[in-house]
Design a protein around this motif. Sequence first.
Motif, mmCIF file in Angstrom:
data_model
loop_
_atom_site.group_PDB
_atom_site.id
_atom_site.type_symbol
_atom_site.label_atom_id
_atom_site.label_comp_id
_atom_site.label_asym_id
_atom_site.label_seq_id
_atom_site.Cartn_x
_atom_site.Cartn_y
_atom_site.Cartn_z
ATOM 1 N N SER A 414 4.649 1.526 -11.126
ATOM 2 C CA SER A 414 4.041 0.519 -10.442
ATOM 3 C C SER A 414 3.275 -0.347 -10.830
ATOM 4 O O SER A 414 2.245 -0.314 -11.519
ATOM 5 C CB SER A 414 3.396 1.264 -9.045
ATOM 6 O OG SER A 414 4.587 1.664 -7.795
ATOM 7 N N ALA A 446 0.915 0.966 3.961
ATOM 8 C CA ALA A 446 0.812 0.396 2.888
ATOM 9 C C ALA A 446 0.337 -1.321 3.179
ATOM 10 O O ALA A 446 -0.797 -1.223 2.304
ATOM 11 C CB ALA A 446 1.397 0.161 2.205
ATOM 12 N N ALA A 449 -3.680 -0.369 4.224
ATOM 13 C CA ALA A 449 -4.432 0.084 3.086
ATOM 14 C C ALA A 449 -4.426 -1.072 1.868
ATOM 15 O O ALA A 449 -5.603 -1.341 0.901
ATOM 16 C CB ALA A 449 -3.446 1.382 1.873
ATOM 17 N N ALA A 450 -3.588 -2.340 2.023
ATOM 18 C CA ALA A 450 -3.617 -3.407 0.548
ATOM 19 C C ALA A 450 -5.039 -4.370 2.009
ATOM 20 O O ALA A 450 -4.850 -5.747 1.211
ATOM 21 C CB ALA A 450 -2.446 -3.371 0.197
ATOM 22 N N LEU A 488 1.271 -0.003 -3.810
ATOM 23 C CA LEU A 488 1.232 1.302 -2.694
ATOM 24 C C LEU A 488 1.754 2.036 -2.020
ATOM 25 O O LEU A 488 2.068 3.646 -2.023
ATOM 26 C CB LEU A 488 -0.214 0.939 -1.498
ATOM 27 C CG LEU A 488 -1.364 0.424 -2.560
ATOM 28 C CD1 LEU A 488 -1.875 -0.307 -0.986
ATOM 29 C CD2 LEU A 488 -1.827 1.362 -2.295
ATOM 30 N N ASP A 491 4.149 3.950 -4.662
ATOM 31 C CA ASP A 491 3.250 5.473 -5.111
ATOM 32 C C ASP A 491 4.144 6.284 -6.499
ATOM 33 O O ASP A 491 4.432 7.227 -6.296
ATOM 34 C CB ASP A 491 3.404 5.853 -3.554
ATOM 35 C CG ASP A 491 2.968 7.356 -3.950
ATOM 36 O OD1 ASP A 491 1.707 6.922 -4.643
ATOM 37 O OD2 ASP A 491 2.967 9.235 -3.366
ATOM 38 N N ALA A 515 -8.640 0.517 -2.122
ATOM 39 C CA ALA A 515 -7.777 1.477 -1.339
ATOM 40 C C ALA A 515 -6.703 1.527 -3.246
ATOM 41 O O ALA A 515 -6.186 2.382 -3.109
ATOM 42 C CB ALA A 515 -6.361 -0.441 -0.809
ATOM 43 N N LEU A 516 -7.248 0.786 -4.026
ATOM 44 C CA LEU A 516 -6.215 1.182 -5.180
ATOM 45 C C LEU A 516 -6.908 2.480 -5.616
ATOM 46 O O LEU A 516 -6.196 3.154 -6.480
ATOM 47 C CB LEU A 516 -6.913 0.014 -6.182
ATOM 48 C CG LEU A 516 -6.333 -1.212 -6.109
ATOM 49 C CD1 LEU A 516 -6.470 -2.505 -6.581
ATOM 50 C CD2 LEU A 516 -4.347 -1.542 -6.501
ATOM 51 N N LEU A 519 -5.168 4.692 -4.661
ATOM 52 C CA LEU A 519 -3.541 5.016 -5.222
ATOM 53 C C LEU A 519 -3.626 5.893 -6.271
ATOM 54 O O LEU A 519 -2.468 6.269 -7.134
ATOM 55 C CB LEU A 519 -3.226 3.360 -4.918
ATOM 56 C CG LEU A 519 -2.119 2.997 -6.078
ATOM 57 C CD1 LEU A 519 -0.584 3.801 -5.964
ATOM 58 C CD2 LEU A 519 -1.027 1.465 -6.123
#
Length: 581
Positions: A414, A446, A449-450, A488, A491, A515-516, A519
């Motif tokens: 990713s 996703a 989350a970002a 994200l 994954d 968020a990262l 991940l």
Amino acid sequence: MTKKLQHVFALSEKGAKDLVKAVVWCFVCNLSLMLPVGAVLFTAQHLLDAMETGVSPMEGFWVYTGSALAVLILLFVLHWFQYASLYLATYKESASRRVSLAETLRRLPLSFFGNRDLSDLTSTMIADCSSLDQMFSHYVPQLFASVFSTLVIGAAMFVCDWRMALAILWVVPVAVLLTAGSRKIQDSFGTKNILNKRAVADCIQEGLETIRDIKACSRQDAYMEKLEKKLAAMEKGSIRSELATGVFVCSAQAFLRLGLATTILTGGALLAAGKLSFLYFLGFLFAAARLYDPLGLVLQNIAATFNAKLQIERMRSILEQPVQEGTAEFTPENYDITFDHVSFAYREGDGVLKDVSFTAKQGEVTALIGPSGGGKSTACKLAARFWDVTGGKVLLGGTDVSTVDPETLLRSYSMVFQDVVLFRDTVMENIRLGRRDASDEEVIAAARAARCDEFIRELPQGYQTLIGENGSTLSGGERQRISIARALLKDAPVILLDEATASLDVENESAVQEALSRLLQGKTVLVIAHRMRTVEAADKIVVLSEGSVVEQGTPADLMNRNGIFRHMVELQRQSAGWKLK
């Protein structure tokens, strides 16, 4: 022969076979043009015989009418098959050619694109392909067919009367040599014309890409002046190229028509001497008229083929590039990334990385830092095999990445780069690129989350909003968050981050970093950052300077060494206190 045609004309195997079929049908059609001549002579002979014997000329009328109708039907059928073999097959090959080019470009290393002009590639994909469509539907098959049919008809003429045949055909080799002899001149003008067109395309593309800077610096007049000069040069080049071709082709065609004069003079002399019948004389006149039409096309086609050869060579230069290959089976022992004495250069003699060795372990965050131009981004892209190393090895889980098919390899990665690439599609589909089989709910999760969900829902159609070319309707921070959402969603076990939060404001940067963090758990993480606070929690830091590893270790270890890392940290602490005065 098929292989030869494939190489010479940059065709697929089916395209080469279709070209042979087209030549055969054009050849048959050229010969069929002599059928009306035969029908006219046959009818004229009947009329002369009827006059001599006193028989009514109308006797056998329906036979001759039926024969004429049969000839017309036969000509229609033959030309129908010729049309199908020429145009329909050409358009299918055209689609195949474009797909082949796209497939080749897809499998080429990024080093190829670094050494080629983008507008030149665009010109090859669009303008050159279109020119070749015309060449294979109008020029090449007719050229070969006309040559073969002329030889057959010429041989038949010599059998009937060698004197009349010579009177008709003596101009043919002279006209062909006149056209073929101009090849170097036409190639020279054709090459200059292509370069002028590419210069115009470059200038237009540059203007489109830098329009904001041009306006901001009030350089509109200077830019337009430069563009007008390039357009004027292209116009002059096109005129010269067309003139060079036209002078030789028209001269050859005019010379070809001298054959009619020598045919009439020779036939008249033989007829007066009683050595040639009137019908034979009439037949040779008709045959000459029918023969010179395809020969005129031959001369045009020879010149057109010369020009098309330049475009074929440009296309072949892409198709014959060595593509990145490797095994489609990839089951690494782990996801450690190892650089083993890696060297790399974009151009020969211009090294970017020199004997670089380090390991980014699975479950750890490894940060690449150092002065600009030190090779950080290059190392990150070598890890994903965007380029192939020029020395040493890059290993993923103990496997040399150069032995793995790039598409297979990239399933394990990713990536979030500083230069975000988005497509002219909906927000939903741009995020779904991370995993094509993801449901809408997974895409939205996703995005949340970002930290994308809030601004996406404010768009006119929400997740179904078209965002323009490369996300032109979004801000830099919004584009980068969509890129992070994409990562994200994918994954993957290996994460590559190149200034992933560079375009975010403080509030969103903190949220996205959170968020990262989720991940990155358990993944192999290779991160590039210029802000030292971004990598202060990294497990390992590798300092690259002038293409070499000058330091590596934990942040605490490097702070104690009083080297480049500590110097960069201290400089950024000083700059943090800077303010406007």
